[in-house]
Motif scaffolding. Structure first.
Motif, mmCIF file in Angstrom:
data_model
loop_
_atom_site.group_PDB
_atom_site.id
_atom_site.type_symbol
_atom_site.label_atom_id
_atom_site.label_comp_id
_atom_site.label_asym_id
_atom_site.label_seq_id
_atom_site.Cartn_x
_atom_site.Cartn_y
_atom_site.Cartn_z
ATOM 1 N N TYR A 183 -13.007 114.863 -2.459
ATOM 2 C CA TYR A 183 -12.126 113.950 -1.764
ATOM 3 C C TYR A 183 -11.197 113.392 -3.092
ATOM 4 C CZ TYR A 183 -9.838 109.515 -0.384
ATOM 5 O OH TYR A 183 -8.737 108.587 -0.293
ATOM 6 N N LYS A 184 -12.127 112.970 -4.203
ATOM 7 C CA LYS A 184 -11.448 112.450 -5.412
ATOM 8 C C LYS A 184 -10.532 113.582 -6.215
ATOM 9 C CE LYS A 184 -11.836 108.621 -6.351
ATOM 10 N NZ LYS A 184 -10.881 107.496 -5.969
ATOM 11 N N GLN A 185 -10.999 114.687 -6.161
ATOM 12 C CA GLN A 185 -10.447 115.792 -7.152
ATOM 13 C C GLN A 185 -9.368 116.256 -6.216
ATOM 14 O OE1 GLN A 185 -13.349 119.029 -6.782
ATOM 15 N NE2 GLN A 185 -14.246 118.071 -8.555
ATOM 16 N N VAL A 186 -9.094 116.387 -4.939
ATOM 17 C CA VAL A 186 -7.778 116.412 -4.086
ATOM 18 C C VAL A 186 -6.856 115.506 -4.237
ATOM 19 C CG1 VAL A 186 -6.939 117.081 -1.743
ATOM 20 C CG2 VAL A 186 -9.033 118.013 -2.613
ATOM 21 N N GLN A 187 -7.478 114.066 -4.238
ATOM 22 C CA GLN A 187 -6.416 113.147 -4.361
ATOM 23 C C GLN A 187 -5.762 113.186 -5.681
ATOM 24 O OE1 GLN A 187 -8.553 109.062 -4.611
ATOM 25 N NE2 GLN A 187 -7.008 108.446 -2.964
ATOM 26 N N ALA A 188 -6.552 113.286 -6.906
ATOM 27 C CA ALA A 188 -5.957 113.308 -8.300
ATOM 28 C C ALA A 188 -4.845 114.548 -8.308
ATOM 29 C CB ALA A 188 -7.139 113.584 -9.176
ATOM 30 N N LEU A 197 -1.021 116.332 3.248
ATOM 31 C CA LEU A 197 -2.369 116.501 2.134
ATOM 32 C C LEU A 197 -3.071 115.472 2.248
ATOM 33 C CD1 LEU A 197 -0.545 118.965 -0.236
ATOM 34 C CD2 LEU A 197 -2.251 119.454 1.540
ATOM 35 N N HIS A 198 -2.618 114.071 1.956
ATOM 36 C CA HIS A 198 -3.472 113.043 1.906
ATOM 37 C C HIS A 198 -4.280 112.713 3.193
ATOM 38 C CE1 HIS A 198 -2.900 111.381 -1.979
ATOM 39 N NE2 HIS A 198 -1.414 111.711 -1.844
ATOM 40 N N LYS A 199 -3.401 112.902 4.468
ATOM 41 C CA LYS A 199 -4.119 112.746 5.752
ATOM 42 C C LYS A 199 -5.385 113.917 5.961
ATOM 43 C CE LYS A 199 0.166 110.722 7.807
ATOM 44 N NZ LYS A 199 1.215 110.835 8.956
ATOM 45 N N LEU A 200 -5.175 115.021 5.682
ATOM 46 C CA LEU A 200 -5.971 116.018 5.602
ATOM 47 C C LEU A 200 -7.098 115.737 4.859
ATOM 48 C CD1 LEU A 200 -3.723 119.360 5.808
ATOM 49 C CD2 LEU A 200 -5.180 118.071 7.830
ATOM 50 N N ASN A 201 -6.858 115.216 3.561
ATOM 51 C CA ASN A 201 -7.910 114.947 2.454
ATOM 52 C C ASN A 201 -9.020 114.019 3.192
ATOM 53 O OD1 ASN A 201 -9.460 115.281 0.178
ATOM 54 N ND2 ASN A 201 -8.079 113.725 -0.879
ATOM 55 N N VAL A 202 -8.523 112.692 3.759
ATOM 56 C CA VAL A 202 -9.267 111.819 4.492
ATOM 57 C C VAL A 202 -9.975 112.343 5.711
ATOM 58 C CG1 VAL A 202 -9.007 109.489 5.692
ATOM 59 C CG2 VAL A 202 -7.583 109.812 3.673
ATOM 60 N N LEU A 203 -9.320 113.149 6.407
ATOM 61 C CA LEU A 203 -10.019 113.991 7.601
ATOM 62 C C LEU A 203 -11.056 114.537 7.049
ATOM 63 C CD1 LEU A 203 -10.040 114.610 10.661
ATOM 64 C CD2 LEU A 203 -8.466 116.247 10.071
ATOM 65 N N GLY A 204 -10.895 115.399 5.918
ATOM 66 C CA GLY A 204 -12.147 116.251 5.412
ATOM 67 C C GLY A 204 -13.162 115.225 5.101
ATOM 68 N N LEU A 205 -12.699 114.120 4.225
ATOM 69 C CA LEU A 205 -14.067 113.187 4.020
ATOM 70 C C LEU A 205 -14.685 112.777 5.222
ATOM 71 C CD1 LEU A 205 -15.547 111.493 1.607
ATOM 72 C CD2 LEU A 205 -13.618 110.057 2.043
ATOM 73 N N VAL A 206 -14.065 112.293 6.300
ATOM 74 C CA VAL A 206 -14.755 111.475 7.391
ATOM 75 C C VAL A 206 -15.618 112.763 7.979
ATOM 76 C CG1 VAL A 206 -14.013 110.630 9.591
ATOM 77 C CG2 VAL A 206 -13.016 110.050 7.520
ATOM 78 N N LEU A 207 -15.051 114.012 8.103
ATOM 79 C CA LEU A 207 -15.947 115.078 8.889
ATOM 80 C C LEU A 207 -17.038 115.445 7.969
ATOM 81 C CD1 LEU A 207 -13.005 117.285 10.195
ATOM 82 C CD2 LEU A 207 -14.491 115.214 11.591
ATOM 83 N N GLY A 208 -16.860 115.476 6.697
ATOM 84 C CA GLY A 208 -17.906 115.753 5.873
ATOM 85 C C GLY A 208 -19.158 114.659 6.019
ATOM 86 N N TRP A 209 -18.507 113.559 6.007
ATOM 87 C CA TRP A 209 -19.524 112.481 5.971
ATOM 88 C C TRP A 209 -20.224 112.369 7.463
ATOM 89 C CZ3 TRP A 209 -17.296 107.455 3.103
ATOM 90 C CH2 TRP A 209 -17.390 107.738 1.687
ATOM 91 N N THR A 210 -19.613 112.541 8.438
ATOM 92 C CA THR A 210 -20.153 112.931 9.850
ATOM 93 C C THR A 210 -21.262 113.777 9.894
ATOM 94 O OG1 THR A 210 -17.910 111.955 10.803
ATOM 95 C CG2 THR A 210 -19.480 113.022 12.384
ATOM 96 N N SER A 211 -20.823 114.996 9.332
ATOM 97 C CA SER A 211 -22.003 116.128 9.466
ATOM 98 C C SER A 211 -23.225 115.513 8.407
ATOM 99 C CB SER A 211 -21.184 117.592 8.663
ATOM 100 O OG SER A 211 -20.133 117.844 9.441
#
Length: 413
Positions: A183-188, A197-211
């Motif tokens: 998440y931090k790499q994509v944000q940078a 892209l920021h929204k998809l990045n946040v979504l990926g973080l949430v789904l990863g933590w959920t898994s």
């Protein structure tokens, strides 16, 4: 002949001395070349830049090999000194061998993947090793059939359950760390203007933590007892993650928004829909397992209990189906209700219904207190029928309020 030259006793000595020498030589090389500060640097920092990275890698690989050999020799020694009847010691011996080899394998990973690039590699390999070691332990101890058993079966009996639990918890931690670094790499690398892209990045973080959270649940609740626990925790996590995503992206006000509002705009709408669909599936599975348990515990002659059991199954599946509707149709109904239905007149009607319901609840409570005090010597909690001749005063307000609440519930809908 010195004591450490006799037989294989040189292995643990060599393991300790060689591993200590690995860190010392890498530290000295990094300090001499001014790659790190001499005052207590991180061990990983002393092995990330060439040429000390080469020294660190080669020597720690050798330490891993010595660790594998040492653990195997220890396993064989304990096996030779233990009677066949002592099954607990044999299980602990196998567990020690598995954990020792796992540590040596992890040492190889640390050696060859310095820096944060170790995280995704460690996640994949550690999770694979979790299933392999649990399978091997279960097969060696004859707890499962060697021919393609279920993964869950290899982690339900001790000691492999301990291995499975500890290692999969570690995999969950690695998953959380990996997703955050990504998440931090994509944000940078993403411009502030690229909101999608920021929204998809946040979504990926949430789904990863959920898994990763789901991995912890699977670890600690083997068997079907995971279903009700997973249903409650997953549904709660659905609302929490949708709320957090909506607040971070400034789609809702942080102060107690409507649940439906936190799941109406992308990307939180995707999180809300996917996770609530999963909750519906868990609800269906939980109700079916409950139905089968009650069916197994009920005699065939108890027809009323069987009917109630079937009714509970139907209501549970209906609720789960309604959850799917809520998950996938967040805005359609509200779209057609605005502004024709949500007007001022409807506000006053709903306010009146709310006041009516509140007054009915208060009257029921007061009448219940009066009824308990006006009938001394009567077990009111277990009283099923009213006997003619008994006073009606304490009963009438409560029954009237109950009828009003039932009527108002229908009127509201």
């Amino acid at each position: 002949m010195w004591w450490f030259q006799q037989g294989l006793c040189i292995l643990p000595v060599a393991l300790v001395l060689w591993t200590a020498a690995t860190f010392i030589f890498a530290y000295v090389t990094a300090v001499v070349l001014r790659h790190v500060d001499p005052l207590v640097p991180y061990i990983s920092d002393t092995g990330t830049v060439a040429p000390e990275r080469c020294v660190f890698g080669i020597m720690l690989d050798m330490s891993a090999f010595l660790g594998v050999a040492t653990m195997y020799v220890r396993y064989k020694q304990v096996q030779a000194l233990t009677d066949e009847e002592e099954s607990k010691l044999h299980k602990l011996n196998v567990l020690g061998l598995v954990l020792g080899w796992t540590s040596s394998f992890g040492m190889c990973i640390v050696t060859n993947f310095q820096g944060l690039c170790i995280l995704p590699v460690a996640l994949v390999l550690w999770t694979a090793a979790t299933f392999i070691f649990a399978y091997v332990t279960a097969v060696v101890l004859r707890h499962v059939d060697p021919l393609v058993p279920y993964i869950s079966d290899t982690g339900t009996v001790a000691p492999e359950r301990c291995v499975f639990g500890i290692m999969l918890d570690m995999s969950a931690f690695l998953g959380v760390a990996t997703m955050y670094v990504r998440y931090k790499q994509v944000q940078a690398l993403t411009d502030e203007e690229e909101s999608k892209l920021h929204k998809l990045n946040v979504l990926g973080l949430v789904l990863g933590w959920t898994s990763s959270f789901g991995m912890c649940i699977v670890t600690n609740f083997q068997g079907l007892c995971i279903l009700p626990v997973a249903l409650v925790l997953w549904t709660a996590a659905t609302f929490i993650f949708a709320y957090v995503t909506a607040v971070v992206l400034r789609h809702v006000d942080p102060l107690v928004p409507y649940i439906s509002d936190t799941g109406t705009v992308a990307p939180e709408r995707c999180v809300f829909g996917i996770m609530l669909d999963m909750s519906a599936f868990l609800g269906v599975a939980t109700m079916y397992v409950r139905y089968k348990q009650v069916q197994a515990l009920t005699d065939e002659e108890e027809s009323k209990l069987h009917k109630l059991n079937v009714l509970g199954l139907v209501l549970g599946w209906t609720s789960s189906f309604g959850m799917c509707i809520v998950a996938n149709f967040q805005t359609l109904v509200s779209l057609y209700m605005q502004p024709h239905v949500h007007g001022k007149s409807i506000f006053w009607v709903r306010l009146s219904i709310g006041v009516w319901t509140f007054a009915s609840i208060i009257s029921m409570f007061v009448s219940s207190v009066i009824m308990y005090s006006s009938l001394p010597g009567v077990d009111v909690a277990h009283k099923l029928h009213w006997i003619p001749g008994e006073t009606l005063y304490p009963r009438l307000p409560g029954t009237t309020a109950l009828l009003l609440i039932s009527f108002i519930h229908l009127l509201y809908h």
